[in-house]
Design a protein around this motif. Structure first.
Motif, PDB file in Angstrom:
ATOM      1  N   LYS A  47       0.846  -1.192   0.000  1.00  0.00           N
ATOM      2  CA  LYS A  47       0.000   0.000   0.000  1.00  0.00           C
ATOM      3  C   LYS A  47       0.884   1.245   0.000  1.00  0.00           C
ATOM      4  CE  LYS A  47      -3.073  -3.151   1.282  1.00  0.00           C
ATOM      5  NZ  LYS A  47      -4.112  -3.713   0.399  1.00  0.00           N
ATOM      6  N   PRO A  48       0.974   1.990  -1.106  1.00  0.00           N
ATOM      7  CA  PRO A  48       1.782   3.215  -1.118  1.00  0.00           C
ATOM      8  C   PRO A  48       1.261   4.230  -0.101  1.00  0.00           C
ATOM      9  CG  PRO A  48       1.139   2.578  -3.349  1.00  0.00           C
ATOM     10  CD  PRO A  48       0.347   1.724  -2.416  1.00  0.00           C
ATOM     11  N   VAL A  49       2.184   4.933   0.534  1.00  0.00           N
ATOM     12  CA  VAL A  49       1.833   5.950   1.519  1.00  0.00           C
ATOM     13  C   VAL A  49       2.322   7.314   1.025  1.00  0.00           C
ATOM     14  CG1 VAL A  49       2.221   6.799   3.861  1.00  0.00           C
ATOM     15  CG2 VAL A  49       1.884   4.342   3.462  1.00  0.00           C
ATOM     16  N   VAL A  50       1.377   8.217   0.812  1.00  0.00           N
ATOM     17  CA  VAL A  50       1.689   9.598   0.451  1.00  0.00           C
ATOM     18  C   VAL A  50       1.494  10.441   1.705  1.00  0.00           C
ATOM     19  CG1 VAL A  50       1.100  11.561  -1.008  1.00  0.00           C
ATOM     20  CG2 VAL A  50       0.900   9.232  -1.919  1.00  0.00           C
ATOM     21  N   LEU A  51       2.566  11.083   2.173  1.00  0.00           N
ATOM     22  CA  LEU A  51       2.445  11.991   3.303  1.00  0.00           C
ATOM     23  C   LEU A  51       1.920  13.326   2.800  1.00  0.00           C
ATOM     24  CD1 LEU A  51       5.685  11.297   5.383  1.00  0.00           C
ATOM     25  CD2 LEU A  51       3.414  10.268   5.615  1.00  0.00           C
ATOM     26  N   LEU A  52       0.819  13.759   3.375  1.00  0.00           N
ATOM     27  CA  LEU A  52       0.110  14.951   2.917  1.00  0.00           C
ATOM     28  C   LEU A  52       0.143  15.955   4.064  1.00  0.00           C
ATOM     29  CD1 LEU A  52      -1.297  15.251   0.166  1.00  0.00           C
ATOM     30  CD2 LEU A  52      -3.455  14.737   1.292  1.00  0.00           C
ATOM     31  N   THR A  53       0.971  16.986   3.932  1.00  0.00           N
ATOM     32  CA  THR A  53       1.211  17.879   5.050  1.00  0.00           C
ATOM     33  C   THR A  53       0.976  19.335   4.679  1.00  0.00           C
ATOM     34  OG1 THR A  53       2.907  18.751   6.558  1.00  0.00           O
ATOM     35  CG2 THR A  53       3.683  17.801   4.488  1.00  0.00           C
ATOM     36  N   ASN A  54       0.429  20.083   5.620  1.00  0.00           N
ATOM     37  CA  ASN A  54       0.204  21.516   5.407  1.00  0.00           C
ATOM     38  C   ASN A  54       1.416  22.362   5.777  1.00  0.00           C
ATOM     39  OD1 ASN A  54      -2.300  21.527   4.236  1.00  0.00           O
ATOM     40  ND2 ASN A  54      -3.428  22.040   6.093  1.00  0.00           N
ATOM     41  N   ILE A  55       2.570  21.763   5.887  1.00  0.00           N
ATOM     42  CA  ILE A  55       3.768  22.538   6.174  1.00  0.00           C
ATOM     43  C   ILE A  55       3.995  23.545   5.047  1.00  0.00           C
ATOM     44  CG2 ILE A  55       5.422  20.955   5.066  1.00  0.00           C
ATOM     45  CD1 ILE A  55       7.276  21.524   7.498  1.00  0.00           C
ATOM     46  N   PRO A  56       4.309  24.802   5.378  1.00  0.00           N
ATOM     47  CA  PRO A  56       4.426  25.842   4.351  1.00  0.00           C
ATOM     48  C   PRO A  56       5.804  25.908   3.706  1.00  0.00           C
ATOM     49  CG  PRO A  56       4.640  26.824   6.505  1.00  0.00           C
ATOM     50  CD  PRO A  56       4.377  25.359   6.741  1.00  0.00           C
ATOM     51  N   LYS A  57       6.298  24.784   3.276  1.00  0.00           N
ATOM     52  CA  LYS A  57       7.586  24.699   2.597  1.00  0.00           C
ATOM     53  C   LYS A  57       7.467  23.707   1.451  1.00  0.00           C
ATOM     54  CE  LYS A  57      10.340  25.227   6.848  1.00  0.00           C
ATOM     55  NZ  LYS A  57      11.374  24.587   7.698  1.00  0.00           N
ATOM     56  N   PRO A  58       8.284  23.858   0.403  1.00  0.00           N
ATOM     57  CA  PRO A  58       8.376  22.782  -0.590  1.00  0.00           C
ATOM     58  C   PRO A  58       8.910  21.523   0.079  1.00  0.00           C
ATOM     59  CG  PRO A  58       9.410  24.809  -1.384  1.00  0.00           C
ATOM     60  CD  PRO A  58       9.154  25.001   0.074  1.00  0.00           C
ATOM     61  N   ARG A  59       8.723  20.392  -0.565  1.00  0.00           N
ATOM     62  CA  ARG A  59       9.062  19.112   0.060  1.00  0.00           C
ATOM     63  C   ARG A  59      10.558  18.871   0.228  1.00  0.00           C
ATOM     64  NH1 ARG A  59       6.774  15.268  -4.577  1.00  0.00           N
ATOM     65  NH2 ARG A  59       5.613  17.151  -5.025  1.00  0.00           N
ATOM     66  N   GLY A  60      11.385  19.612  -0.487  1.00  0.00           N
ATOM     67  CA  GLY A  60      12.821  19.338  -0.516  1.00  0.00           C
ATOM     68  C   GLY A  60      13.467  19.048   0.824  1.00  0.00           C
ATOM     69  N   PRO A  61      13.321  19.934   1.828  1.00  0.00           N
ATOM     70  CA  PRO A  61      13.995  19.705   3.106  1.00  0.00           C
ATOM     71  C   PRO A  61      13.244  18.801   4.076  1.00  0.00           C
ATOM     72  CG  PRO A  61      12.900  21.831   3.145  1.00  0.00           C
ATOM     73  CD  PRO A  61      12.698  21.271   1.756  1.00  0.00           C
ATOM     74  N   ILE A  62      12.046  18.350   3.712  1.00  0.00           N
ATOM     75  CA  ILE A  62      11.201  17.644   4.675  1.00  0.00           C
ATOM     76  C   ILE A  62      11.732  16.254   5.040  1.00  0.00           C
ATOM     77  CG2 ILE A  62       8.859  16.939   5.246  1.00  0.00           C
ATOM     78  CD1 ILE A  62       9.366  19.991   4.859  1.00  0.00           C
ATOM     79  N   PRO A  63      12.231  15.444   4.086  1.00  0.00           N
ATOM     80  CA  PRO A  63      12.753  14.129   4.496  1.00  0.00           C
ATOM     81  C   PRO A  63      13.824  14.204   5.571  1.00  0.00           C
ATOM     82  CG  PRO A  63      12.451  14.182   2.131  1.00  0.00           C
ATOM     83  CD  PRO A  63      12.219  15.588   2.614  1.00  0.00           C
TER      84      PRO A  63
END
Length: 282
Positions: A47-63
């Protein structure tokens, strides 16, 4: 609404997961081990998991941020952020100028968009990623909002969340400012949950993972925000698992246990519905 003990009870019912981040898999200080383990089990079951977050940043630094909190890498496949979703709206208004509200650490949101910044009196619109400081409240922005409304400026909010729980504290988010501006009659643009653009991005990312579109009936949303996660799932026609701790702490509990009647009342107050509820993801 069904009370669940373990996410595994739904493993055969869904083919993919859209999962909230803050309040579900971490609290801003540390990862929730049981929640991360639950997502990893779903991924192991295909089951693929897409993390869906309202953080106000592009995804680049999130991992890397999730790594530092202790979120295991095998708990998710891809991340979609409110910051990603709002950047198209921001770019469409370049070169601005923009009156910016938000802390310096959200700088990646604005980079590469060709926007200039200016005082409020000269701005073409207002852009907000969050309050300038964690010790501020929405009341500190009353004068700014009244001035912006007098000039009929749009306000673009990179985060629709009202509050998030950081450890044991609740911190105000950009969505609270957007809410107050809308109450003044101001024009507000948002792209994160519960709004459609972030889900459009999530569907595209999911299709890239599966190499085929999935029926909405086979996608489960998981989240702790009634006005964001649950309302967004409802608007998209997706089933939702409501995590009744997160930003709510123990306010939906009675005698040390989750009180389903309190949960149903909280959802009904906002006109929201959840197919399932858990005290915490596990």
């Amino acid at each position: 609404m069904k009370l669940l003990r373990r996410i595994d009870d739904l493993a055969s019912r869904y083919d993919a997961i859209f999962c909230d981040v803050w309040g579900v898999i971490h609290n801003g200080r540390v990862a929730f081990t049981a929640a991360c383990d639950a997502l990893a089990r779903l991924r192991a079951a295909g089951k693929p998991v897409v993390l869906l977050t309202n953080i106000p940043k592009p995804r680049g630094p999130i991992p890397a941020q999730l790594d530092r909190l202790g979120v295991r890498r095998d708990a998710w496949d891809v991340i979609v952020t409110s910051g990603d979703a709002i950047r198209a709206e921001l770019a469409a208004r370049a070169p601005g100028p923009m009156f910016k509200i938000g802390p310096a650490h959200d700088h990646t949101l604005w980079e590469g968009l060709g926007l200039s910044q200016s005082p409020l009196s000269e701005a073409a619109f207002v852009g907000i990623s969050g309050l300038n400081s964690d010790d501020e409240t929405p009341k500190d922005y009353g004068d700014i909002l009244r001035q912006a409304r007098a000039r009929d400026l749009e306000l673009l909010s990179a985060n629709p969340d009202i509050v998030v729980r950081f450890g044991d504290r609740l911190i105000w988010c950009a969505g609270a400012i957007a809410r107050d501006y809308a109450a003044l009659g101001g024009r507000v643009v948002m792209a994160g949950k519960p709004h459609a653009p972030i889900y459009d991005l999530a569907y595209r990312e999911l299709e890239a993972l599966t190499a085929r579109p999935l029926e909405k009936a086979r996608i489960l949303c998981i989240g702790d925000g009634i006005g964001t996660d649950v309302a967004g799932a409802n608007a998209q026609g997706l089933d939702c698992l409501f995590i009744a701790s997160g930003m709510h702490g123990e306010t939906l509990w009675s005698n040390g246990a989750l009180d389903v009647a309190k949960v149903e009342a909280a959802l009904a107050k906002d006109g929201a519905q959840a197919a399932y509820v858990m005290s915490e993801l596990q």
